[in-house]
Write an enzyme that holds these catalytic residues in place. Structure first.
Site, PDB file in Angstrom:
ATOM      1  N   LYS A 161      41.373 -33.725 -63.450  1.00  0.00           N
ATOM      2  CA  LYS A 161      40.415 -34.798 -63.195  1.00  0.00           C
ATOM      3  C   LYS A 161      38.980 -34.348 -63.430  1.00  0.00           C
ATOM      4  O   LYS A 161      38.156 -35.097 -63.959  1.00  0.00           O
ATOM      5  CB  LYS A 161      40.583 -35.303 -61.764  1.00  0.00           C
ATOM      6  CG  LYS A 161      39.692 -36.460 -61.376  1.00  0.00           C
ATOM      7  CD  LYS A 161      39.993 -36.881 -59.951  1.00  0.00           C
ATOM      8  CE  LYS A 161      39.079 -38.021 -59.505  1.00  0.00           C
ATOM      9  NZ  LYS A 161      39.373 -38.425 -58.108  1.00  0.00           N
ATOM     10  N   LYS A 207      37.243 -30.214 -63.548  1.00  0.00           N
ATOM     11  CA  LYS A 207      37.074 -29.017 -64.360  1.00  0.00           C
ATOM     12  C   LYS A 207      38.272 -28.090 -64.200  1.00  0.00           C
ATOM     13  O   LYS A 207      38.816 -27.950 -63.100  1.00  0.00           O
ATOM     14  CB  LYS A 207      35.802 -28.252 -63.953  1.00  0.00           C
ATOM     15  CG  LYS A 207      34.504 -29.018 -64.164  1.00  0.00           C
ATOM     16  CD  LYS A 207      33.325 -28.171 -63.705  1.00  0.00           C
ATOM     17  CE  LYS A 207      32.006 -28.894 -63.884  1.00  0.00           C
ATOM     18  NZ  LYS A 207      30.858 -28.068 -63.413  1.00  0.00           N
ATOM     19  N   GLY A 266      40.178 -24.790 -63.474  1.00  0.00           N
ATOM     20  CA  GLY A 266      39.837 -23.780 -62.480  1.00  0.00           C
ATOM     21  C   GLY A 266      39.756 -24.347 -61.084  1.00  0.00           C
ATOM     22  O   GLY A 266      39.830 -23.618 -60.097  1.00  0.00           O
ATOM     23  N   GLY A 267      39.571 -25.676 -60.979  1.00  0.00           N
ATOM     24  CA  GLY A 267      39.560 -26.324 -59.682  1.00  0.00           C
ATOM     25  C   GLY A 267      38.407 -25.904 -58.791  1.00  0.00           C
ATOM     26  O   GLY A 267      37.408 -25.321 -59.239  1.00  0.00           O
ATOM     27  N   LYS A 326      31.648 -15.406 -54.221  1.00  0.00           N
ATOM     28  CA  LYS A 326      31.711 -13.951 -54.333  1.00  0.00           C
ATOM     29  C   LYS A 326      30.563 -13.411 -55.183  1.00  0.00           C
ATOM     30  O   LYS A 326      30.068 -12.306 -54.950  1.00  0.00           O
ATOM     31  CB  LYS A 326      33.053 -13.515 -54.934  1.00  0.00           C
ATOM     32  CG  LYS A 326      34.260 -13.955 -54.108  1.00  0.00           C
ATOM     33  CD  LYS A 326      34.046 -13.737 -52.618  1.00  0.00           C
ATOM     34  CE  LYS A 326      35.091 -14.444 -51.784  1.00  0.00           C
ATOM     35  NZ  LYS A 326      34.880 -15.880 -51.642  1.00  0.00           N
ATOM     36  N   GLY A 343      31.685 -24.745 -37.988  1.00  0.00           N
ATOM     37  CA  GLY A 343      32.961 -24.121 -38.304  1.00  0.00           C
ATOM     38  C   GLY A 343      32.793 -22.636 -38.512  1.00  0.00           C
ATOM     39  O   GLY A 343      32.046 -22.201 -39.391  1.00  0.00           O
ATOM     40  N   GLU A 361      31.254 -23.077 -33.438  1.00  0.00           N
ATOM     41  CA  GLU A 361      32.709 -22.987 -33.504  1.00  0.00           C
ATOM     42  C   GLU A 361      33.305 -23.439 -32.171  1.00  0.00           C
ATOM     43  O   GLU A 361      32.964 -22.890 -31.125  1.00  0.00           O
ATOM     44  CB  GLU A 361      33.138 -21.555 -33.817  1.00  0.00           C
ATOM     45  CG  GLU A 361      34.622 -21.264 -33.676  1.00  0.00           C
ATOM     46  CD  GLU A 361      35.503 -22.201 -34.506  1.00  0.00           C
ATOM     47  OE1 GLU A 361      36.401 -22.827 -33.920  1.00  0.00           O
ATOM     48  OE2 GLU A 361      35.269 -22.293 -35.723  1.00  0.00           O
ATOM     49  N   ARG A 402      39.796 -28.163 -44.778  1.00  0.00           N
ATOM     50  CA  ARG A 402      40.089 -28.971 -45.955  1.00  0.00           C
ATOM     51  C   ARG A 402      41.090 -30.057 -45.589  1.00  0.00           C
ATOM     52  O   ARG A 402      41.826 -29.933 -44.607  1.00  0.00           O
ATOM     53  CB  ARG A 402      40.690 -28.101 -47.065  1.00  0.00           C
ATOM     54  CG  ARG A 402      39.925 -26.833 -47.383  1.00  0.00           C
ATOM     55  CD  ARG A 402      38.711 -27.086 -48.207  1.00  0.00           C
ATOM     56  NE  ARG A 402      39.037 -27.656 -49.508  1.00  0.00           N
ATOM     57  CZ  ARG A 402      38.107 -28.078 -50.369  1.00  0.00           C
ATOM     58  NH1 ARG A 402      36.825 -27.997 -50.053  1.00  0.00           N
ATOM     59  NH2 ARG A 402      38.462 -28.577 -51.546  1.00  0.00           N
ATOM     60  N   HIS A 409      41.226  12.572 -51.859  1.00  0.00           N
ATOM     61  CA  HIS A 409      40.169  12.907 -50.901  1.00  0.00           C
ATOM     62  C   HIS A 409      38.877  13.205 -51.669  1.00  0.00           C
ATOM     63  O   HIS A 409      38.900  13.897 -52.677  1.00  0.00           O
ATOM     64  CB  HIS A 409      40.571  14.130 -50.081  1.00  0.00           C
ATOM     65  CG  HIS A 409      39.475  14.619 -49.178  1.00  0.00           C
ATOM     66  ND1 HIS A 409      39.183  13.996 -47.989  1.00  0.00           N
ATOM     67  CD2 HIS A 409      38.588  15.649 -49.305  1.00  0.00           C
ATOM     68  CE1 HIS A 409      38.179  14.641 -47.405  1.00  0.00           C
ATOM     69  NE2 HIS A 409      37.801  15.650 -48.193  1.00  0.00           N
TER      70      HIS A 409
END
Length: 455
Positions: free
Chosen positions: A32, A34, A36-37, A48, A183, A206, A271, A442
């Site tokens: 609908k 793009k 990749g959603g 990120k 939230g 929260e 969501r 190490h």
């Protein structure tokens, strides 16, 4: 050749399309918006990229503290001069590159991509409304991978379009001077960390007694301590009972009567599915805000129809969606595959990072599994001490009677990378004694994984 229609081109849909094509099906993918959603365009990747900038700024502060007189002040001026538009352009460039990569993979695999809105006619026919008009697709099998959208509960439902959610926050024209995040889950905590580092005054609201209510209590406690040290406002155990616009932004009234004045509000409450456009009633399937109910192992919804990703409600994570899409496509193509929700790692990209996989302490107790906890702290790790990254720990959970590894919970630097080791160990069915034989280089943070098992 089997004809398969995939509805949705996000982290569940495009891997499902690629898997079906690899197995010899003729595949049409309907998207609908793009490719990749939400994850690629408005979530995982943009966040990120921005969090990477935030973490780099923190590293610059460390260098400033090690410089000569005046260096720290110079660094703070440098950080204050950060350009939000340039930061946005960086993440947009990364997103665009990855979207192009998905389009290339789909084209190479022979998948037909249609831009439009899909709806069911019956179990073997899908109508697609495109700019050019309506098409009717015949299908031997259909995979629903339409994802979810931001949830706006009262009193924020009436402010939709005026406050931010996890999609729109990345397209802000400028940074607000203050932000209230409603939230304290993963999205809320990541955005709080990011915005605070960029100089925004942040408050988290929260309703549960602590942030990250679905994660290990010890991990959440460490993050709460770090947030408090940074000056992030934590309002836990309360909810917003009213919210309205003011001349300078918004005023929120909390259930304890506290008032918060803020320039911007981010709804990070979760969501919800909105599947009305699909016309699932035409195939006799019901849905609610959590999505549709599928077989949790095969992802089958009904007959030749499967579902994958957020719309299943099993695990709202991109990598879980990808695995679900691949399993759904395999089963639809006659190649048996099984999805296992307990093998999905969870990663939170705050500072410190938090990651977990497998059965948690609480789940083990609920299932009456005799549990043994193996723990080591980064404070005793050579590389962590050398690089001043000592906040956090490594924790493994095993069956106290059999030694079977059941799960892991990591807090600290690079935890979102280290959790892959735990995922491999669980998938391989390893015991504590077997993993203890692995030699870790190490000095590395990974040494803590082995050190914990010795305890």
């Amino acid at each position: 050749m089997k004809k398969i229609v995939v509805i949705g081109g996000g982290p569940a849909g495009y891997p499902a399309a690629l898997q079906a094509a690899r197995l010899g099906a003729q595949v049409t993918l309907i998207e609908k918006h793009k490719l990749g959603g939400v994850c690629l365009n408005y979530g995982c990747i943009p966040s990120k990229s921005l969090l990477d900038i935030a973490h780099r700024l923190e590293q610059v502060r460390v260098l400033g503290a090690l410089g000569t007189d005046g260096a720290a002040e110079t660094v703070e001026k440098l950080i204050a001069s950060r350009d939000w538009q340039k930061i946005q352009a960086r993440q947009q460039k990364a997103t665009a590159k990855l979207v192009q990569g998905i389009a290339f993979l789909l084209k190479k695999a022979g998948v037909t991509v249609l831009q439009g809105t899909a709806s069911f006619i019956d179990e073997h026919q899908v109508a697609v409304q495109t700019e050019a008009g309506q098409q009717i697709l015949q299908a031997d099998g259909i995979i629903i991978a339409v994802g979810t959208e931001a949830f706006y509960p009262a009193p924020f439902d009436q402010l939709r379009g005026e406050i931010l959610d996890n999609s729109t926050i990345f397209s802000m024209k400028e940074l607000p001077h203050s932000l209230a995040i409603v939230g304290g889950g993963v999205i809320g905590c990541e955005m709080a960390d990011l915005m605070h580092t960029l100089g925004v005054e942040v408050h988290i609201i929260e309703m549960q007694p602590r942030i990250l209510p679905l994660e290990d209590e010890n991990a959440a406690r460490i993050l709460m301590q770090q947030f408090a040290k940074k000056g992030i406002g934590l309002h836990t155990g309360v909810s917003a009972v009213s919210a309205h616009k003011t001349d300078t932004g918004f005023e929120l009234v909390l259930s304890n009567q506290e008032k918060i004045q803020t320039q911007a509000v981010l709804a990070a409450i979760g969501r919800c599915a909105n599947l009305a456009e699909l016309k699932l009633e035409n195939i006799g399937v019901t849905w609610d805000r959590k999505g549709v109910k599928v077989d949790p192992q095969t992802l089958q919804l009904k007959n030749n129809i499967y579902a994958a990703g957020d719309v299943t409600g099993l695990m709202l994570l991109a990598h879980a969606a990808t695995r679900q899409g691949e399993v759904a496509a395999s089963n639809l193509c006659g190649v048996p595959a099984v999805y296992d929700n307990t093998r999905v790692p969870r990663a939170i990209y705050t500072s410190p990072e938090i990651a977990a996989v497998g059965i948690s302490r609480v789940q083990a107790q609920a299932q009456h599994i005799p549990l043994k906890v193996h723990k080591s702290f980064f404070l005793a790790n050579g590389r962590a001490v050398a690089q001043e990254m000592t906040d956090g720990y490594v924790e493994w959970f095993s069956n106290a009677e059999t030694g079977q590894l059941l799960g892991a919970s990591f807090v600290g630097a690079q935890s979102t990378e280290l959790i892959a080791v735990a995922g491999v160990a669980l998938q391989a069915g390893m015991t504590v004694e077997q993993l203890k034989k692995v030699i870790f280089a190490h000095p590395t943070l990974a040494e803590s994984l082995g050190e914990a098992l010795a305890r």
